[in-house]
Design a protein around this motif. Sequence first.
Motif, PDB file in Angstrom:
ATOM      1  N   GLY A 139       1.045  -1.001  -0.313  1.00 48.78           N
ATOM      2  CA  GLY A 139      -0.324   0.395  -0.135  1.00 48.78           C
ATOM      3  C   GLY A 139       0.661   1.330  -0.166  1.00 48.78           C
ATOM      4  O   GLY A 139       1.381   1.789   0.967  1.00 48.78           O
ATOM      5  N   THR A 140       0.815   1.911  -1.200  1.00 50.61           N
ATOM      6  CA  THR A 140       1.880   2.651  -0.897  1.00 50.61           C
ATOM      7  C   THR A 140       1.408   4.784  -0.526  1.00 50.61           C
ATOM      8  O   THR A 140       2.156   5.161  -1.184  1.00 50.61           O
ATOM      9  N   SER A 141       0.256   4.237  -0.708  1.00 50.55           N
ATOM     10  CA  SER A 141       0.015   5.680  -0.650  1.00 50.55           C
ATOM     11  C   SER A 141      -0.075   6.329   0.690  1.00 50.55           C
ATOM     12  O   SER A 141      -0.161   6.006   2.147  1.00 50.55           O
ATOM     13  N   PRO A 142       0.522   7.629   1.303  1.00 48.85           N
ATOM     14  CA  PRO A 142       0.866   7.846   2.347  1.00 48.85           C
ATOM     15  C   PRO A 142      -0.751   7.805   3.302  1.00 48.85           C
ATOM     16  O   PRO A 142      -0.088   8.025   5.012  1.00 48.85           O
ATOM     17  N   SER A 143      -1.652   7.823   2.681  1.00 46.61           N
ATOM     18  CA  SER A 143      -2.775   8.078   3.605  1.00 46.61           C
ATOM     19  C   SER A 143      -3.223   6.257   4.387  1.00 46.61           C
ATOM     20  O   SER A 143      -4.083   6.455   5.694  1.00 46.61           O
ATOM     21  N   VAL A 144      -2.479   4.950   3.766  1.00 42.93           N
ATOM     22  CA  VAL A 144      -2.299   4.246   4.970  1.00 42.93           C
ATOM     23  C   VAL A 144      -2.145   4.159   6.282  1.00 42.93           C
ATOM     24  O   VAL A 144      -2.356   3.805   7.178  1.00 42.93           O
ATOM     25  N   THR A 145      -1.314   4.954   6.665  1.00 38.98           N
ATOM     26  CA  THR A 145      -0.054   4.686   8.050  1.00 38.98           C
ATOM     27  C   THR A 145      -0.460   6.787   8.130  1.00 38.98           C
ATOM     28  O   THR A 145      -0.404   6.836   9.698  1.00 38.98           O
ATOM     29  N   VAL A 146      -0.957   7.158   7.352  1.00 39.71           N
ATOM     30  CA  VAL A 146      -1.612   9.038   8.015  1.00 39.71           C
ATOM     31  C   VAL A 146      -2.798   9.175   7.566  1.00 39.71           C
ATOM     32  O   VAL A 146      -3.029   9.408   6.414  1.00 39.71           O
ATOM     33  N   ASN A 147      -3.426   9.547   8.284  1.00 45.94           N
ATOM     34  CA  ASN A 147      -5.340   9.858   8.228  1.00 45.94           C
ATOM     35  C   ASN A 147      -4.645  11.112   7.525  1.00 45.94           C
ATOM     36  O   ASN A 147      -4.242  11.862   7.348  1.00 45.94           O
ATOM     37  N   ASP A 148      -6.475  11.395   7.237  1.00 41.53           N
ATOM     38  CA  ASP A 148      -6.502  12.773   6.848  1.00 41.53           C
ATOM     39  C   ASP A 148      -6.825  14.087   7.321  1.00 41.53           C
ATOM     40  O   ASP A 148      -6.755  15.387   7.144  1.00 41.53           O
ATOM     41  N   PHE A 161       7.510   1.159  -0.276  1.00 39.74           N
ATOM     42  CA  PHE A 161       8.186   2.669   0.006  1.00 39.74           C
ATOM     43  C   PHE A 161       6.746   3.092  -0.102  1.00 39.74           C
ATOM     44  O   PHE A 161       5.533   3.078  -0.573  1.00 39.74           O
ATOM     45  N   ILE A 162       6.522   4.827  -0.347  1.00 45.45           N
ATOM     46  CA  ILE A 162       5.470   5.712  -0.085  1.00 45.45           C
ATOM     47  C   ILE A 162       5.643   6.293  -1.903  1.00 45.45           C
ATOM     48  O   ILE A 162       6.005   6.669  -2.391  1.00 45.45           O
ATOM     49  N   ASP A 163       4.146   6.902  -2.666  1.00 50.61           N
ATOM     50  CA  ASP A 163       4.249   7.322  -3.756  1.00 50.61           C
ATOM     51  C   ASP A 163       4.830   8.412  -4.619  1.00 50.61           C
ATOM     52  O   ASP A 163       5.763   8.559  -4.861  1.00 50.61           O
ATOM     53  N   PRO A 164       4.812   9.467  -2.508  1.00 53.56           N
ATOM     54  CA  PRO A 164       5.822  10.145  -3.756  1.00 53.56           C
ATOM     55  C   PRO A 164       7.173  10.002  -3.756  1.00 53.56           C
ATOM     56  O   PRO A 164       7.922  10.585  -4.420  1.00 53.56           O
ATOM     57  N   PHE A 165       7.846   8.760  -2.992  1.00 49.41           N
ATOM     58  CA  PHE A 165       9.489   8.882  -3.468  1.00 49.41           C
ATOM     59  C   PHE A 165       9.246   7.640  -4.785  1.00 49.41           C
ATOM     60  O   PHE A 165      10.227   8.086  -5.417  1.00 49.41           O
ATOM     61  N   TYR A 364      15.660  -2.031   5.563  1.00 49.50           N
ATOM     62  CA  TYR A 364      13.965  -1.058   5.818  1.00 49.50           C
ATOM     63  C   TYR A 364      14.565  -0.551   7.468  1.00 49.50           C
ATOM     64  O   TYR A 364      14.376  -1.496   8.908  1.00 49.50           O
ATOM     65  N   SER A 365      14.004   0.578   7.168  1.00 52.69           N
ATOM     66  CA  SER A 365      14.161   0.965   8.752  1.00 52.69           C
ATOM     67  C   SER A 365      12.215   2.432   8.420  1.00 52.69           C
ATOM     68  O   SER A 365      11.590   2.157   7.515  1.00 52.69           O
ATOM     69  N   VAL A 366      12.081   2.452   9.681  1.00 50.15           N
ATOM     70  CA  VAL A 366      10.510   3.095   9.978  1.00 50.15           C
ATOM     71  C   VAL A 366      10.966   4.833  10.247  1.00 50.15           C
ATOM     72  O   VAL A 366      11.307   4.601  11.083  1.00 50.15           O
ATOM     73  N   ASP A 367       9.832   5.616   9.510  1.00 50.70           N
ATOM     74  CA  ASP A 367      10.235   6.905  10.672  1.00 50.70           C
ATOM     75  C   ASP A 367       8.609   7.278  10.957  1.00 50.70           C
ATOM     76  O   ASP A 367       7.760   6.345  11.263  1.00 50.70           O
ATOM     77  N   GLU A 368       8.918   8.479  11.997  1.00 48.04           N
ATOM     78  CA  GLU A 368       7.706   8.939  12.551  1.00 48.04           C
ATOM     79  C   GLU A 368       5.942   8.534  12.384  1.00 48.04           C
ATOM     80  O   GLU A 368       4.836   8.851  12.454  1.00 48.04           O
ATOM     81  N   ASN A 369       6.260   8.903  10.643  1.00 53.23           N
ATOM     82  CA  ASN A 369       4.308   8.219   9.296  1.00 53.23           C
ATOM     83  C   ASN A 369       4.383   7.084   9.539  1.00 53.23           C
ATOM     84  O   ASN A 369       3.595   6.779   8.728  1.00 53.23           O
ATOM     85  N   HIS A 370       5.547   6.017  10.403  1.00 49.24           N
ATOM     86  CA  HIS A 370       5.040   4.595   9.835  1.00 49.24           C
ATOM     87  C   HIS A 370       5.637   4.774   8.194  1.00 49.24           C
ATOM     88  O   HIS A 370       5.328   3.688   7.961  1.00 49.24           O
ATOM     89  N   HIS A 371       6.189   5.065   7.758  1.00 50.81           N
ATOM     90  CA  HIS A 371       6.789   5.177   6.298  1.00 50.81           C
ATOM     91  C   HIS A 371       7.906   4.291   6.226  1.00 50.81           C
ATOM     92  O   HIS A 371       9.224   4.584   6.795  1.00 50.81           O
ATOM     93  N   PRO A 372       7.843   3.416   5.402  1.00 53.11           N
ATOM     94  CA  PRO A 372       9.743   2.735   5.253  1.00 53.11           C
ATOM     95  C   PRO A 372      11.020   4.236   5.092  1.00 53.11           C
ATOM     96  O   PRO A 372      10.346   4.617   4.072  1.00 53.11           O
ATOM     97  N   ILE A 373      12.111   4.063   4.908  1.00 53.56           N
ATOM     98  CA  ILE A 373      13.364   4.596   4.600  1.00 53.56           C
ATOM     99  C   ILE A 373      13.905   3.264   3.688  1.00 53.56           C
ATOM    100  O   ILE A 373      14.858   2.821   4.860  1.00 53.56           O
TER     101      ILE A 373
END
Length: 394
Positions: A139-148, A161-165, A364-373
């Motif tokens: 699930g690459t959308s940022p909205s998966v781990t950070v709500n609206d 990784f997320i879509d913007p990346f 694999y690492s995790v940032d504060e938004n639960h987005h992988p680095i």
Amino acid sequence: MKFKRAWSLLAAMTLGVGLLAGCSQGEKDGASGSKDSDEIKIGVNLELSGAVASYGTSEADGIQLAVDEINEDGGIDGKKIKLVKIDNKSDAAEATNAAIKLTTQEKVVAIIGAATSGATVAQAQIANDNKTPLISPSGTSPSVTVNDKGEVNEFVFRTSFIDPFQGTVAANFAANDLGVKNVAIFSDNSSDYSKGLAASFKKDFEKAGGKVIAEESYVAKDSDFRSTLTRIKSAKPEFIFIPGYYEEVGLIVKQAREMGIDVPLMGADGWDSPTLLELAGKDALNNTYTTNHYSSDDPDGAVKAFNDKFNEEYGKSPDAFNALGYDTVYLLKDAIERAGSVDSTKIKDALEKTDGLDLVTGKYSVDENHHPIKSATILEYKDGEQVFNTKVNP
């Protein structure tokens, strides 16, 4: 992968979810995975049929391979993994129902899935309310781990990784590696996944000094793209970015080549399906590129070992979704081992602290938004085959 279908039924189900969401961690003591059990019960909520079954079935194969390996090696702290698989039928409302069943009836310690962003978001509140870690492999959308509202979904994570990346990687590849200056964007106007990638690509390509000279759109399920491609062709771009799903992209690529559009075409992980080759044809796919999570041609030793195991089990080379499903199990295994417990909240805490875990799809690492680095891979199509081009680190 951002899920394409609408999921308006989710709102109507909120009351039912609230009534079922009272399952506390204490109520899970009777579940497989409790300290007195000899197994760890993990839910799998994937698109095993329906519009994007290609993604879910690929991930399911990777998940099963990882579980078989772990169980054959003695399990996790001596406990075998038991999978509880539910087909969400490529439908967000079905994914919601599956999450309710897995958390309140099956009482799993964690859920893997969905493959798509929309079907994962449809489970997020259930996971949070029931304090059950939910990990989407793709699930690459940022909205998966950070709500609206900009709040982090406490119990929701992802392996990809997320879509913007992806958009940034594609823009930099076009500007720096291919050296193009004037490009067109052809995106799916009905898909947040596609629109998000297009916006990210445009911003970073222009930042790199390039110019977007044409922007066009289509809608999911369209099949004739010739009139729009004619407008794009008349703008004379050196490159076209097409951030869509394989069902439409295969036809777009085929029709573009038939019209004499021979410039490089590029997309993202939504291209990754054998159906793309069937729709476009191998010749049309020459001189096309995608950003992706993994390549079976990557020279890394861990990738080769995974390829060999997968090929032995399934008789074919693995794709990125196979690898992401496989990695998700090992991500969860690592968290359970570091937590020293099958308590779901402790597993969540361990997932948040993941730092530098070596997986098949990269460190694999995790940032504060639960987005992988983690890194991204650039693939090139040559005579119908995906060929490793390069790897881009964050």
